[in-house]
Design an enzyme around this catalytic site. Structure first.
Site, PDB file in Angstrom:
ATOM      1  N   LYS A  14     -13.820  50.532   5.278  1.00  0.00           N
ATOM      2  CA  LYS A  14     -14.557  50.960   4.077  1.00  0.00           C
ATOM      3  C   LYS A  14     -15.193  49.735   3.394  1.00  0.00           C
ATOM      4  O   LYS A  14     -15.578  48.793   4.092  1.00  0.00           O
ATOM      5  CB  LYS A  14     -13.634  51.767   3.156  1.00  0.00           C
ATOM      6  CG  LYS A  14     -12.968  52.934   3.924  1.00  0.00           C
ATOM      7  CD  LYS A  14     -12.299  53.951   3.065  1.00  0.00           C
ATOM      8  CE  LYS A  14     -11.710  55.043   3.949  1.00  0.00           C
ATOM      9  NZ  LYS A  14     -11.095  56.125   3.209  1.00  0.00           N
ATOM     10  N   GLU A 169     -10.761  64.753   9.134  1.00  0.00           N
ATOM     11  CA  GLU A 169     -10.241  64.062   7.957  1.00  0.00           C
ATOM     12  C   GLU A 169     -10.198  65.018   6.763  1.00  0.00           C
ATOM     13  O   GLU A 169     -11.227  65.199   6.072  1.00  0.00           O
ATOM     14  CB  GLU A 169     -11.138  62.866   7.613  1.00  0.00           C
ATOM     15  CG  GLU A 169     -11.180  61.812   8.706  1.00  0.00           C
ATOM     16  CD  GLU A 169     -11.422  60.415   8.147  1.00  0.00           C
ATOM     17  OE1 GLU A 169     -10.702  59.501   8.564  1.00  0.00           O
ATOM     18  OE2 GLU A 169     -12.299  60.235   7.286  1.00  0.00           O
ATOM     19  N   GLY A 175      -6.705  58.541   1.420  1.00  0.00           N
ATOM     20  CA  GLY A 175      -6.383  57.569   0.374  1.00  0.00           C
ATOM     21  C   GLY A 175      -5.408  58.093  -0.669  1.00  0.00           C
ATOM     22  O   GLY A 175      -5.228  57.481  -1.716  1.00  0.00           O
ATOM     23  N   SER A 215      -4.494  59.098   5.455  1.00  0.00           N
ATOM     24  CA  SER A 215      -3.181  58.493   5.198  1.00  0.00           C
ATOM     25  C   SER A 215      -2.324  58.377   6.455  1.00  0.00           C
ATOM     26  O   SER A 215      -1.111  58.485   6.396  1.00  0.00           O
ATOM     27  CB  SER A 215      -2.442  59.265   4.097  1.00  0.00           C
ATOM     28  OG  SER A 215      -3.187  59.234   2.890  1.00  0.00           O
TER      29      SER A 215
HETATM   30  P1  13P Z   1      -6.836  56.471   4.492  1.00  0.00           P
HETATM   31  O1  13P Z   1      -6.157  56.161   5.806  1.00  0.00           O
HETATM   32  O2  13P Z   1      -6.863  55.324   3.544  1.00  0.00           O
HETATM   33  O3  13P Z   1      -6.317  57.748   3.901  1.00  0.00           O
HETATM   34  O4  13P Z   1      -8.386  56.752   4.841  1.00  0.00           O
HETATM   35  C1  13P Z   1      -8.685  57.636   5.847  1.00  0.00           C
HETATM   36  C2  13P Z   1     -10.136  57.566   6.100  1.00  0.00           C
HETATM   37  O5  13P Z   1     -10.940  57.989   5.286  1.00  0.00           O
HETATM   38  C3  13P Z   1     -10.588  56.942   7.344  1.00  0.00           C
HETATM   39  O6  13P Z   1     -11.943  57.135   7.543  1.00  0.00           O
END
Ligand code: 13P
Length: 253
Positions: A14, A169, A175, A215
């Site tokens: 990100k 997702e 997150g 997550s």
């Molecule tokens: P997290 O693993 O931080 O939840 O993020 C997942 C994600 O959006 C991967 O593209």
């Protein structure tokens, strides 16, 4: 996981890590990925791509971008084309991440165009789909997922589906530290594969790697990856710690 399909463990960094920080993190990730049986990918911010491609060159870690524009060139200030990524040595691009759909008004129509541009450049798109908590609670999760798959992949030929990776997702699990249970994740990954089967036929559907994201961490990875229709992970937070990311790679081996 299924031995007929490629297992992919992809980190989505990100908007984290400057080029110097990216180099340091990638140098920690490389030994963890050394000898891995799965495909290991790091999807880094645009400005980190040159250093990441340089440092990962000759290793078994592939580099991905987090977005791409669908036009080959032109007056699109601030955008990056697939050819620009290809020249750097980028192998993967995250397309249609829920954060881009939510904060940057990305639609299924533009996602479909981006998938086509990415495939044209010989880059593997990681198409992200997922439902919000409200959609799940309203009982329209399946409709939402099926609609995304149908529109986003509308321009792809069955013969090209082997070059597409899909990530499920659930937005409520991103997150938040709130992971989908392995049963919930398997149910939706199977729904995605069934939809691919309707659209592209059984052979094409069986060959597509479907990842879970939301997550995923060093503790829950093994159980999620043990599901028959989950072929890897797209990992946000835990991919920023080489030790945790290494444990997830180990769980996939
Ligand atoms: P997290 O693993 O931080 O939840 O993020 C997942 C994600 O959006 C991967 O593209």
């Amino acid at each position: 996981m299924n031995s007929n399909r490629k297992t992919v463990i992809a980190g989505n960094w990100k908007m984290n890590k400057t080029p110097k920080e990216a180099e340091a993190l990638l140098r920690e990730v490389l030994p963890a990925a050394d000898g891995a049986a799965c495909e290991v990918v790091v999807c880094v911010p645009y400005v980190d791509l040159p250093v990441a491609c340089n440092v990962a060159g000759g290793s078994n870690v592939k580099v991905g971008a987090q977005n791409v524009h669908f036009k080959p060139s032109g007056a699109y200030t601030g955008e990056i084309s697939a050819a620009m990524l290809q020249e750097l040595g980028v192998s993967y691009v995250v397309v249609g991440h829920s954060e881009r759909r939510e904060y940057f008004a990305e639609t299924d129509a533009t996602v479909a165009l981006k998938i086509a541009a990415t495939l044209d450049a010989g880059i593997t798109p990681i198409l992200c789909v997922g439902e919000s908590l409200a959609e799940r609670e309203q009982g329209i999760m399946a409709e939402r997922i099926r609609t995304q798959i149908k529109i986003d992949l509308a321009g792809v030929a069955a013969a090209d589906m082997g070059k597409v990776v899909i990530a499920y997702e659930p937005i409520w699990a991103i997150g938040t530290g709130k992971t989908a249970t392995s049963e919930q994740a398997q149910e939706v990954c199977k729904l995605i594969r069934d939809t691919l089967c309707e659209l592209f036929g059984a052979d094409a559907a069986q060959g597509v790697s479907i990842l879970y994201g939301g997550s995923m961490n060093a503790k829950n990875a093994a159980e999620l990856l043990a599901q028959p229709d989950i072929d890897g992970g797209l990992i946000g937070g835990a991919s920023l710690k080489a030790e945790d990311f290494g444990k997830i790679i180990a769980a996939a081996n």
